[in-house]
Design a protein around this motif. Structure first.
Motif, PDB file in Angstrom:
ATOM      1  N   LYS A 121       0.827  -1.196   0.000  1.00  0.00           N
ATOM      2  CA  LYS A 121       0.000   0.000   0.000  1.00  0.00           C
ATOM      3  C   LYS A 121       0.867   1.254   0.000  1.00  0.00           C
ATOM      4  N   ASP A 122       1.909   1.270   0.868  1.00  0.00           N
ATOM      5  CA  ASP A 122       2.804   2.428   0.924  1.00  0.00           C
ATOM      6  C   ASP A 122       3.570   2.602  -0.377  1.00  0.00           C
ATOM      7  N   ALA A 123       4.069   1.483  -0.920  1.00  0.00           N
ATOM      8  CA  ALA A 123       4.845   1.562  -2.164  1.00  0.00           C
ATOM      9  C   ALA A 123       3.984   2.053  -3.313  1.00  0.00           C
ATOM     10  N   LEU A 124       2.749   1.572  -3.388  1.00  0.00           N
ATOM     11  CA  LEU A 124       1.864   1.984  -4.466  1.00  0.00           C
ATOM     12  C   LEU A 124       1.466   3.441  -4.326  1.00  0.00           C
ATOM     13  N   SER A 125       1.264   3.904  -3.096  1.00  0.00           N
ATOM     14  CA  SER A 125       0.922   5.307  -2.887  1.00  0.00           C
ATOM     15  C   SER A 125       2.037   6.212  -3.385  1.00  0.00           C
ATOM     16  N   VAL A 126       3.284   5.852  -3.073  1.00  0.00           N
ATOM     17  CA  VAL A 126       4.427   6.633  -3.545  1.00  0.00           C
ATOM     18  C   VAL A 126       4.516   6.585  -5.066  1.00  0.00           C
ATOM     19  N   ALA A 127       4.295   5.395  -5.642  1.00  0.00           N
ATOM     20  CA  ALA A 127       4.373   5.250  -7.099  1.00  0.00           C
ATOM     21  C   ALA A 127       3.299   6.077  -7.793  1.00  0.00           C
ATOM     22  N   GLU A 128       2.071   6.072  -7.257  1.00  0.00           N
ATOM     23  CA  GLU A 128       0.982   6.838  -7.870  1.00  0.00           C
ATOM     24  C   GLU A 128       1.271   8.333  -7.801  1.00  0.00           C
ATOM     25  N   GLN A 129       1.780   8.811  -6.671  1.00  0.00           N
ATOM     26  CA  GLN A 129       2.096  10.228  -6.539  1.00  0.00           C
ATOM     27  C   GLN A 129       3.193  10.630  -7.509  1.00  0.00           C
ATOM     28  N   ALA A 130       4.216   9.794  -7.635  1.00  0.00           N
ATOM     29  CA  ALA A 130       5.301  10.099  -8.571  1.00  0.00           C
ATOM     30  C   ALA A 130       4.791  10.090 -10.002  1.00  0.00           C
ATOM     31  N   ASN A 131       3.898   9.150 -10.309  1.00  0.00           N
ATOM     32  CA  ASN A 131       3.345   9.049 -11.665  1.00  0.00           C
ATOM     33  C   ASN A 131       2.549  10.298 -12.011  1.00  0.00           C
ATOM     34  N   ARG A 132       1.720  10.774 -11.042  1.00  0.00           N
ATOM     35  CA  ARG A 132       0.944  11.982 -11.308  1.00  0.00           C
ATOM     36  C   ARG A 132       1.855  13.192 -11.473  1.00  0.00           C
ATOM     37  N   ALA A 133       2.908  13.268 -10.627  1.00  0.00           N
ATOM     38  CA  ALA A 133       3.829  14.403 -10.719  1.00  0.00           C
ATOM     39  C   ALA A 133       4.539  14.424 -12.058  1.00  0.00           C
ATOM     40  N   LYS A 134       4.983  13.249 -12.524  1.00  0.00           N
ATOM     41  CA  LYS A 134       5.654  13.182 -13.827  1.00  0.00           C
ATOM     42  C   LYS A 134       4.699  13.547 -14.953  1.00  0.00           C
ATOM     43  N   SER A 135       3.454  13.031 -14.881  1.00  0.00           N
ATOM     44  CA  SER A 135       2.469  13.323 -15.919  1.00  0.00           C
ATOM     45  C   SER A 135       2.166  14.812 -15.980  1.00  0.00           C
ATOM     46  N   ASP A 136       1.994  15.437 -14.782  1.00  0.00           N
ATOM     47  CA  ASP A 136       1.739  16.881 -14.748  1.00  0.00           C
ATOM     48  C   ASP A 136       2.914  17.658 -15.319  1.00  0.00           C
ATOM     49  N   PHE A 137       4.129  17.211 -14.986  1.00  0.00           N
ATOM     50  CA  PHE A 137       5.322  17.890 -15.489  1.00  0.00           C
ATOM     51  C   PHE A 137       5.414  17.818 -17.004  1.00  0.00           C
ATOM     52  N   LEU A 138       5.205  16.619 -17.564  1.00  0.00           N
ATOM     53  CA  LEU A 138       5.281  16.460 -19.012  1.00  0.00           C
ATOM     54  C   LEU A 138       4.209  17.279 -19.712  1.00  0.00           C
ATOM     55  N   SER A 139       3.019  17.349 -19.111  1.00  0.00           N
ATOM     56  CA  SER A 139       1.938  18.133 -19.699  1.00  0.00           C
ATOM     57  C   SER A 139       2.294  19.608 -19.714  1.00  0.00           C
ATOM     58  N   ARG A 140       2.820  20.124 -18.577  1.00  0.00           N
ATOM     59  CA  ARG A 140       3.193  21.535 -18.522  1.00  0.00           C
ATOM     60  C   ARG A 140       4.334  21.834 -19.477  1.00  0.00           C
ATOM     61  N   MET A 141       5.314  20.930 -19.531  1.00  0.00           N
ATOM     62  CA  MET A 141       6.453  21.151 -20.410  1.00  0.00           C
ATOM     63  C   MET A 141       6.007  21.255 -21.859  1.00  0.00           C
ATOM     64  N   SER A 142       5.120  20.349 -22.287  1.00  0.00           N
ATOM     65  CA  SER A 142       4.636  20.353 -23.670  1.00  0.00           C
ATOM     66  C   SER A 142       3.963  21.674 -24.005  1.00  0.00           C
ATOM     67  N   HIS A 143       3.200  22.233 -23.028  1.00  0.00           N
ATOM     68  CA  HIS A 143       2.482  23.484 -23.284  1.00  0.00           C
ATOM     69  C   HIS A 143       3.420  24.683 -23.243  1.00  0.00           C
ATOM     70  N   GLU A 144       4.276  24.746 -22.209  1.00  0.00           N
ATOM     71  CA  GLU A 144       5.060  25.942 -21.977  1.00  0.00           C
ATOM     72  C   GLU A 144       6.236  26.097 -22.937  1.00  0.00           C
ATOM     73  N   ILE A 145       6.636  25.021 -23.599  1.00  0.00           N
ATOM     74  CA  ILE A 145       7.801  25.116 -24.478  1.00  0.00           C
ATOM     75  C   ILE A 145       7.431  25.654 -25.862  1.00  0.00           C
ATOM     76  N   ARG A 146       6.101  25.766 -26.137  1.00  0.00           N
ATOM     77  CA  ARG A 146       5.693  26.202 -27.472  1.00  0.00           C
ATOM     78  C   ARG A 146       6.163  27.611 -27.800  1.00  0.00           C
TER      79      ARG A 146
END
Length: 338
Positions: A285-310
């Motif tokens: 449960k703890d490992a999955l919680s950390v993995a999900e948070q990291a996954n969301r953070a990476k996804s948000d980062f990639l989304s912002r990067m794609s938009h802001e680099i235009r």
């Protein structure tokens, strides 16, 4: 545009930057993203790259140029499969008339280590010596990929069947969408790709819906679940399963449960499975919680990067377009390049 932007001029020894140049430099240093410009030739020849490109691959710029002559195909000569995957992805995108491509791949650094990166490339309406140009951004996603692989290994090492569900329509007619499962689960029950009413997945869910409905208040609150259910496997074998479920996430207001099914058809094996389960469930449960948070953070980062680099990318393309239009005006071309 050069790799190291030296500004539009200097005053009293202080570099002066245009707003676009300042924005570009600020974004690149904040994001730490590798950006490079390539020819779409058989070598994918590198025209220029920012400092983060060389930091990512672990090669100083001078050494990279001396050893590989700005030819990525030579850089990949010890990784022919990765080079083939990159080449095929690029050629398929060009053939399909796409604006660019995205690819998850790994690259080998100078010290021999591998790092997973996300390629995001865009084809430009720019040609050099008759060859089209592309701009690429490489994002280091090594931590995320390794975490996902570790999570997959954890799934496979747990006793019993493991699956993750999103539970929807809590107010009426609950629906369970299978998000992922370990190999043992898929071999026994298959997935929910076939959502027809008579599919094995739906039959097993519907035959146990009364028991699941009894858990509605706990599901709505995201509380742990413990109950038994009777199912059939793909080969028709009837099984009694003990369900142990923990809410590990919420998606659009819907709880996401990690579920471990223990086969209690043979009670003799149950005690040993339960002993292992108690020890491993909390850690998972703890490992999955950390993995999900990291996954969301990476996804948000990639989304912002794609938009802001235009914006800086458009500035780069605009300057090259102006330079091409005034190719005979050396002073203007030099100003554009600066």
């Amino acid at each position: 545009m050069t790799e190291h932007n030296h500004g539009s001029g200097s005053e009293n020894g202080v570099l002066q930057f245009t707003p676009a140049e300042y924005e570009y430099n600020t974004l690149m240093h904040l994001l730490g993203v590798s950006v490079s410009k390539h020819l779409l030739d058989e070598h994918f020849t590198l025209i220029w790259a920012n400092e983060f490109y060389y930091e990512l691959i672990g090669w100083p710029k001078d050494e990279y140029e001396a050893v590989f002559h700005n030819r990525p195909d030579l850089y990949y000569r010890e990784e022919p499969e990765e080079w083939q995957k990159l080449s095929d992805t690029m050629l398929q995108a060009l053939a399909a008339g796409q604006e660019g491509y995205r690819l998850l791949s790994r690259i080998r650094r100078k010290n021999g280590d591998y790092v997973w990166v996300q390629f995001s490339a865009r084809f430009a309406d720019e040609y050099i010596d008759g060859c089209q140009v592309a701009y690429s951004a490489l994002t280091n996603v090594d931590d995320l990929v390794k975490m996902q692989r570790e999570q997959s290994v954890t799934y496979e090492s747990l006793p019993g069947f493991v699956a993750k569900y999103r539970i929807e329509k809590l107010d009426s007619g609950m629906e369970l969408t299978l998000l992922s499962a370990n190999r043992r689960f898929m071999e026994y029950f298959g997935g929910n790709n076939n959502r027809a009413a008579d599919s094995l997945y739906n039959r097993n869910v519907q035959e146990n819906m009364e028991m699941i409905e009894r858990q509605k208040s706990r599901i709505r609150a995201g509380e742990p679940l413990h109950f038994t259910m009777h199912v059939k496997s793909r080969d028709g074998q009837a099984l009694w399963l003990q369900v142990n479920a923990t809410c590990v996430d919420w998606q659009e207001g819907c709880p996401v449960y990690l579920v471990i099914f223990i086969d209690i058809t043979d009670v003799t094996e149950l005690r040993e499975m339960q002993r292992k389960l108690i020890a491993q469930t909390e850690a998972l449960k703890d490992a999955l919680s950390v993995a999900e948070q990291a996954n969301r953070a990476k996804s948000d980062f990639l989304s912002r990067m794609s938009h802001e680099i235009r914006t800086p990318m458009n500035a780069i393309i605009g300057m090259t377009t102006i330079a091409a239009a005034y190719i005979e005006d050396r002073k203007r071309v030099e100003d554009c390049l600066e």
